[in-house]
Design a protein around this motif. Structure first.
Motif, PDB file in Angstrom:
ATOM      1  N   SER A   1      -4.678  -0.755   6.512  1.00  0.00           N
ATOM      2  CA  SER A   1      -4.897  -0.559   5.077  1.00  0.00           C
ATOM      3  C   SER A   1      -3.767  -1.197   4.264  1.00  0.00           C
ATOM      4  O   SER A   1      -4.003  -1.738   3.188  1.00  0.00           O
ATOM      5  N   LEU A   2      -2.552  -1.145   4.807  1.00  0.00           N
ATOM      6  CA  LEU A   2      -1.428  -1.770   4.097  1.00  0.00           C
ATOM      7  C   LEU A   2      -1.581  -3.290   4.102  1.00  0.00           C
ATOM      8  O   LEU A   2      -1.300  -3.958   3.118  1.00  0.00           O
ATOM      9  N   GLU A   3      -2.051  -3.802   5.238  1.00  0.00           N
ATOM     10  CA  GLU A   3      -2.227  -5.252   5.327  1.00  0.00           C
ATOM     11  C   GLU A   3      -3.331  -5.718   4.398  1.00  0.00           C
ATOM     12  O   GLU A   3      -3.326  -6.851   3.943  1.00  0.00           O
TER      13      GLU A   3
ATOM     14  N   SER B   1       0.704   2.788  -1.269  1.00  0.00           N
ATOM     15  CA  SER B   1       1.284   1.979  -0.188  1.00  0.00           C
ATOM     16  C   SER B   1       2.546   2.636   0.343  1.00  0.00           C
ATOM     17  O   SER B   1       2.751   2.758   1.545  1.00  0.00           O
TER      18      SER B   1
ATOM     19  N   ARG C   1       1.735   5.793   2.280  1.00  0.00           N
ATOM     20  CA  ARG C   1       1.193   5.512   3.620  1.00  0.00           C
ATOM     21  C   ARG C   1       2.266   4.949   4.531  1.00  0.00           C
ATOM     22  O   ARG C   1       2.272   5.211   5.727  1.00  0.00           O
ATOM     23  N   TYR C   2       3.129   4.172   3.964  1.00  0.00           N
ATOM     24  CA  TYR C   2       4.231   3.633   4.762  1.00  0.00           C
ATOM     25  C   TYR C   2       5.071   4.777   5.325  1.00  0.00           C
ATOM     26  O   TYR C   2       5.392   4.809   6.508  1.00  0.00           O
TER      27      TYR C   2
ATOM     28  N   LEU D   1       4.330  -3.421   4.216  1.00  0.00           N
ATOM     29  CA  LEU D   1       4.873  -2.784   3.013  1.00  0.00           C
ATOM     30  C   LEU D   1       5.715  -3.787   2.223  1.00  0.00           C
ATOM     31  O   LEU D   1       5.620  -3.879   1.007  1.00  0.00           O
TER      32      LEU D   1
ATOM     33  N   ARG E   1       3.549  -5.897   0.345  1.00  0.00           N
ATOM     34  CA  ARG E   1       2.956  -5.202  -0.786  1.00  0.00           C
ATOM     35  C   ARG E   1       3.965  -5.077  -1.923  1.00  0.00           C
ATOM     36  O   ARG E   1       3.645  -5.302  -3.089  1.00  0.00           O
TER      37      ARG E   1
END
Lengths: 80, 422
Positions: free
Chosen positions: A29-31, A40, A43-44, B280, B283
Motif C-alpha cells: 500500500s505504501l508503494e 503513510s 502504516r509505516y 515511506l 512517499r
C-alpha cells in the motif's frame, strides 16, 4: 488487510504468517503511493512494529512440540 | 506278500503317480524358469525357494483363465497336485489355480485400487491444494517410535521453529494401522493444524501397505487440511503419495516441503524492511516535492503580497488620518482667521457699496431711457393725442396730424402720403 488502528492486534500477539501478510500488505500500500501522508506514516509505524515483532519471533523461536496421540519415544539408533 | 516280486519301470512309475496324486497342496514360491510356447498344450515353469525347486505345469485353458502372466522372479501362490511323468521319470506339480502371491499380489491389488481412485478423479492434480506459506501449526501423523518422527521434528526445528508441531503418534503397520492413521488425521485437523505431514520410515512393500489403503486414500482426499506425504525411501510409492496434495520422497523431505527456511525468512524480512523504508521515503519525498512546488508560488514565497495591497491601503489611510487631524484643525483655524479678517475688511465696504450701486444703476437707467436714444438722433412718432406711439403706416391716414418728438422738443406734422414697405 489493513484494519482500523483500534482493532489491530498488537504485532507480538499475532501469528507469524498473519503478521508477515499484514507487513507485506503495508509495503504494497505504501508503494502504491495513493495514501495521505499521515496514513503513510501511520502504516509505516505499524510496519516497523510488525517487522520488529517478526524478527524477534525468528530470533527467539523455540520449537514447540505437542503430542496429541501416543507417546514419543526418545530417539534411538534403530529404524522403524 | 510278494514283496520280493520285481515290477516293471512302468508299473513303478504308475504306482508313484497314484501315490503322488493323492497329495493336494497350495504352494507359494518364486518363478525361476518359465516357458510358454504357443504350440504347447500347457505352460511349463519352475517354482523355487532358497533350498528347493519343483517343476510345474498348468494346462493352457486353466493358465489363461487365471489372468496371471508369469514372469521369472514373480511370487506365486498355486494350488494343485503332484504327479509323475512316466516317460521322463519325473515328478511334477500340476497347477489348477494360480495367483500372484505376497508383494506381487499386493501390487496387483494396489494397482486395482489406484485405477479405481483415478477413475473417480481422486488422483487428479487439479484437485490438489497448495500448502500454506507460513503454517503456524504443523500436524505430523506417524509412528511415535523410530527415526521418522525425529527426522521431521529436527527438520522443522531447524527450518521453521516458529510453528507449533502437533504429533499424532499412531501405529503405521499391521491391521490396526489404517484406523489408527485415520484417527491421527482427524486429531490434527481438530487441533487446527494448517498442514499435515503423513510420514513413515522405510519398510518392505508389505510394511507400507496401510498407505495403499483405499479408506486412507479417501480420507486424505476429503481432509480439510492439506496433506504432505513422505512414505519410506526415495523409490517407494504408495497410493497415499498419489492422493496427497504434495508428495515428498522421505519424512525429512516432507518437513522441508511444508515449511519455509528461517534463513529465507530472515532474508525476506530484511527485504521487506528495505522496501518499507524506501516506500515511506518515496512517499515523503513526493509530499516534499509538492510542497516545494507550491512554495515557489509568489503567494507563499512573498507572503506580504497576499495582504500587501490591503495593508498598504490601511497604512495610507492611517497616515492620512494622522496627518488629517492636526492639518484639518490648522486649516479650519486659518480659514476662520481669514474669514475674520475678511469680515473686518468687508465692514466699511458694505457701507460704501450702496452709493456706488445707485450711481451705477442710475447710469444704466439713463442709458435705457428712450429719451437718451433720441439724443443719438432717433425720433418717435405719436398720434394726434400725443401719447400713442405710431408703430405702423396702417395706424394713420393721409392728412392726419401726428406729433414727432425729437431730442429737444416736438414737431406738429401732417401726413402727406403713405408708402408701405421698408
Amino acid at each position: 488487510m489493513i484494519m482500523e488502528a483500534a482493532s489491530r492486534p498488537s504485532p507480538e500477539e499475532m501469528a507469524f504468517g498473519e503478521a508477515l501478510s499484514e507487513l507485506e500488505a503495508i509495503v504494497a500500500s505504501l508503494e502504491g503511493g495513493q495514501l495521505e501522508l499521515e496514513e503513510s506514516l501511520a502504516r509505516y509505524e505499524r510496519g516497523v512494529a510488525l517487522l520488529r515483532a517478526l524478527q524477534a519471533k525468528l530470533a527467539d523461536a523455540q520449537q514447540k512440540v505437542t503430542t496429541l496421540i501416543g507417546e514419543l519415544e526418545t530417539e534411538s539408533a534403530d529404524d522403524a | 506278500m510278494d514283496r520280493e516280486r520285481a515290477v516293471s519301470v512302468s508299473e513303478a512309475m504308475a504306482a508313484a503317480k497314484r501315490a503322488l496324486e493323492k497329495i493336494t497342496l497350495t504352494v507359494v514360491g518364486e518363478v525361476s524358469e518359465f516357458s510358454d510356447k504357443p504350440g504347447y498344450r500347457a505352460a511349463y515353469f519352475t517354482v523355487a525357494d532358497r533350498d528347493a525347486s519343483m517343476s510345474c505345469l498348468m494346462w493352457r485353458d486353466a493358465y489363461l483363465a487365471s489372468g496371471v502372466t508369469l514372469r521369472c522372479g514373480m511370487l506365486v501362490e498355486m494350488t494343485g497336485q503332484f504327479s509323475a511323468y512316466a516317460p521322463k521319470g519325473r515328478m511334477q506339480f500340476v497347477v489348477r489355480r494360480l495367483a500372484l502371491a505376497g508383494e506381487g499380489k499386493l501390487r496387483l491389488q494396489v494397482a486395482e485400487t489406484a485405477r479405481r481412485l483415478e477413475a473417480e478423479g481422486l488422483l487428479r492434480d487439479d484437485r490438489k491444494r497448495s500448502l500454506p506459506e507460513y503454517p503456524m501449526r504443523i500436524g505430523v501423523v506417524t509412528s511415535p517410535r523410530g527415526k521418522a518422527v525425529h527426522d521431521v521434528i529436527r527438520t522443522l526445528a531447524r527450518r521453521y521453529p516458529v510453528a507449533e508441531v502437533l504429533v499424532a503418534g499412531v501405529t503405521v503397520e499391521g491391521t490396526d494401522a489404517v484406523p489408527a492413521i485415520l484417527e491421527g488425521l482427524t486429531a490434527v485437523a481438530q487441533a487446527r493444524a494448517d498442514v499435515v505431514l503423513l510420514v513413515r520410515g522405510g519398510g518392505s512393500y508389505e510394511d507400507l501397505m496401510p498407505f495403499n489403503d483405499e479408506r486412507l486414500a479417501r480420507a486424505i482426499a476429503a481432509s480439510p487440511v492439506p496433506v504432505v506425504s513422505g512414505i519410506g525411501h526415495e523409490p517407494d510409492t504408495t497410493i497415499t503419495d498419489f492422493v496427497a496434495d504434495v508428495r515428498a520422497s522421505t519424512p525429512t523431505a516432507a518437513a522441508e516441503a511444508s515449511t519455509p527456511a528461517v534463513s529465507e525468512l530472515a532474508g525476506r524480512l530484511e527485504k521487506l524492511s528495505r522496501l518499507l523504508g524506501r516506500a515511506l521515503e518515496h512517499r515523503v519525498r513526493n509530499a516534499e516535492h509538492r510542497v516545494r512546488l507550491l512554495s515557489t508560488r509568489p503567494l507563499f514565497c512573498e507572503p506580504d503580497t497576499l495582504l500587501g495591497q490591503a495593508g498598504q491601503a490601511v497604512d495610507n489611510a492611517a497616515r492620512a488620518l494622522g496627518r488629517a487631524i492636526p492639518v484639518g484643525l490648522a486649516r479650519d483655524a486659518a480659514r476662520l482667521s481669514y474669514a475674520e479678517e475678511g469680515l473686518m475688511r468687508a465692514g466699511p465696504r458694505i457701507v460704501e457699496r450702496p452709493a456706488d450701486a445707485i450711481a451705477r444703476l442710475a447710469g444704466r437707467l439713463n442709458d435705457l431711457s428712450p429719451l437718451a436714444i433720441l439724443g443719438r438722433g432717433y425720433a418717435v412718432c405719436f398720434a394726434a393725442d400725443g401719447s400713442t406711439v405710431v408703430r405702423s403706416v396702417s395706424e394713420v391716414s393721409v392728412g392726419e396730424v401726428v406729433e414727432v418728438r425729437v431730442h429737444d422738443g416736438r414737431l406738429g406734422c401732417i401726413v402727406e402720403r403713405i408708402e408701405e414697405g421698408r
